[in-house]
Design an enzyme around this catalytic site. Structure first.
Site, PDB file in Angstrom:
ATOM      1  N   LYS A  37       0.862  -1.183   0.000  1.00 59.04           N
ATOM      2  CA  LYS A  37       0.000   0.000   0.000  1.00 59.04           C
ATOM      3  C   LYS A  37       0.893   1.226   0.000  1.00 59.04           C
ATOM      4  CE  LYS A  37      -3.117   2.493   3.070  1.00 59.04           C
ATOM      5  NZ  LYS A  37      -4.136   2.367   4.103  1.00 59.04           N
TER       6      LYS A  37
HETATM    7  C1  5RP Z   1      -1.735   4.513   7.961  1.00 59.98           C
HETATM    8  C2  5RP Z   1      -2.612   3.636   7.156  1.00 59.98           C
HETATM    9  C3  5RP Z   1      -3.994   4.038   7.006  1.00 59.98           C
HETATM   10  O1  5RP Z   1      -4.834   2.929   6.941  1.00 59.98           O
HETATM   11  C4  5RP Z   1      -4.217   4.746   5.730  1.00 59.98           C
HETATM   12  O2  5RP Z   1      -3.133   5.457   5.222  1.00 59.98           O
HETATM   13  C5  5RP Z   1      -5.335   5.609   5.900  1.00 59.98           C
HETATM   14  O3  5RP Z   1      -6.087   5.702   4.788  1.00 59.98           O
HETATM   15  P1  5RP Z   1      -6.376   7.150   4.285  1.00 59.98           P
HETATM   16  O4  5RP Z   1      -5.050   7.819   4.059  1.00 59.98           O
HETATM   17  O5  5RP Z   1      -7.106   6.900   2.987  1.00 59.98           O
HETATM   18  O6  5RP Z   1      -7.231   7.828   5.304  1.00 59.98           O
HETATM   19  O7  5RP Z   1      -2.227   2.623   6.657  1.00 59.98           O
HETATM   20  O8  5RP Z   1      -0.422   4.110   7.879  1.00 59.98           O
END
Ligand code: 5RP
Length: 275
Positions: A181
């Site tokens: 991710k």
């Molecule tokens: C933090 C994460 C969070 O789940 C993610 O980044 C949050 O999602 P968004 O940025 O879409 O609110 O992994 O490290």
């Protein structure tokens, strides 16, 4: 016999991954609701069950900690779970990158997780520790055919450009992550092209809805297998219709203008029903 370049994975790993990435589209809309693990009661997630309950049915997977799963998500008919298993830091702590593994693989299996997730902090003071956390987690998780999602978390001073994100994603894949991710950026095709495992894109801070749909569409066009989106869904004034608009872009290549129009119409319909 495996063809050259074919990924060697166990049946269990493939099966778990296919619960997260829909086989019919090859894409996924993950709902990230793990923010509290270092941010506490994030706006929109103050009472997690209230927010998550109505949106969850539209997500292909939920990314959450065990604490939120146990207390705030019904086990009946829940989407597959990507269990956040790293933490031990906080937004006000001395160093954000000082994370460890918080949850055992046995607990992940008891919770019927489809995958486990943790953050790596490349270029940060605890880079080595978090990369070794990833390596150890992959060693543990592979014993039970549980995929590992590595989150390329970004330290306060790191620039989120293609060069840096490609470095992070490639390192994660080389250490054995089955999915990564990361953030979308200019030149994102290069990040995808040099990462041999599927990439999902984080939403980041709340954007106007059309911009969040554009981000989603750009990420898919550039080769991401989907999004793992949090704030841009649960901080929307209509999270249920927002996640469906995101899903239309991700799974059905609906153009942004059309998805946005669907969202506006659904909101109008809702408000006229309230009157
Ligand atoms: C933090 C994460 C969070 O789940 C993610 O980044 C949050 O999602 P968004 O940025 O879409 O609110 O992994 O490290």
């Amino acid at each position: 016999m495996k063809a050259e370049g074919e990924v060697v994975m166990s049946w269990g790993l493939f099966n778990r991954l296919s619960r997260i990435i829909r086989p019919e589209t090859g894409k996924t809309v993950m709902l990230a609701i793990d923010h509290g693990y270092f941010l506490g009661p994030t706006t929109g997630l103050e009472v997690p069950s209230k927010t998550i309950g109505p949106i969850a049915p539209y997500a292909d997977a939920l990314m959450a900690t065990r604490g939120i799963l146990r207390t705030s998500i019904s086990p009946y008919g829940s989407p597959p779970v990507v269990l956040r298993v790293s933490g031990g830091n906080s937004i006000i702590g001395e160093e954000l990158s000082n994370e460890g593994i918080t949850t055992s693989i046995e607990d992940a299996l008891r919770l019927n997780a489809a995958a486990v997730a943790m953050s790596i902090y490349v270029g940060s003071p605890y880079e080595h520790q978090t990369l070794m956390n990833l390596s150890s987690l992959v060693n543990e998780a592979e014993r039970y055919s549980v995929p590992v999602l590595a989150v390329t978390a970004v330290g306060r001073d790191m620039k989120r450009d293609a060069r840096y994100l490609a470095l992070c994603c490639r390192i994660a894949a080389e250490l054995g992550a089955h999915m990564v991710k990361t953030y979308h950026c200019e030149g994102f095709e290069e990040v995808v092209g040099s990462c041999p495992v599927p990439i999902v894109v984080a939403g980041g801070k709340k954007l106007p809805e059309k911009k969040a749909l554009e981000l989603t569409s750009d990420a898919i066009k550039d080769g991401a297998v989907g999004v793992d989106m949090g704030r841009n869904i649960f901080q929307s004034d209509d999270p249920v219709n927002m996640i469906q608009a995101v899903g239309a872009v991700v799974h059905h290549n609906v153009p942004v203008a059309e998805a946005y129009k669907m969202l506006q119409e659904a909101k109008k319909q809702k408000s006229s029903e309230k009157k």
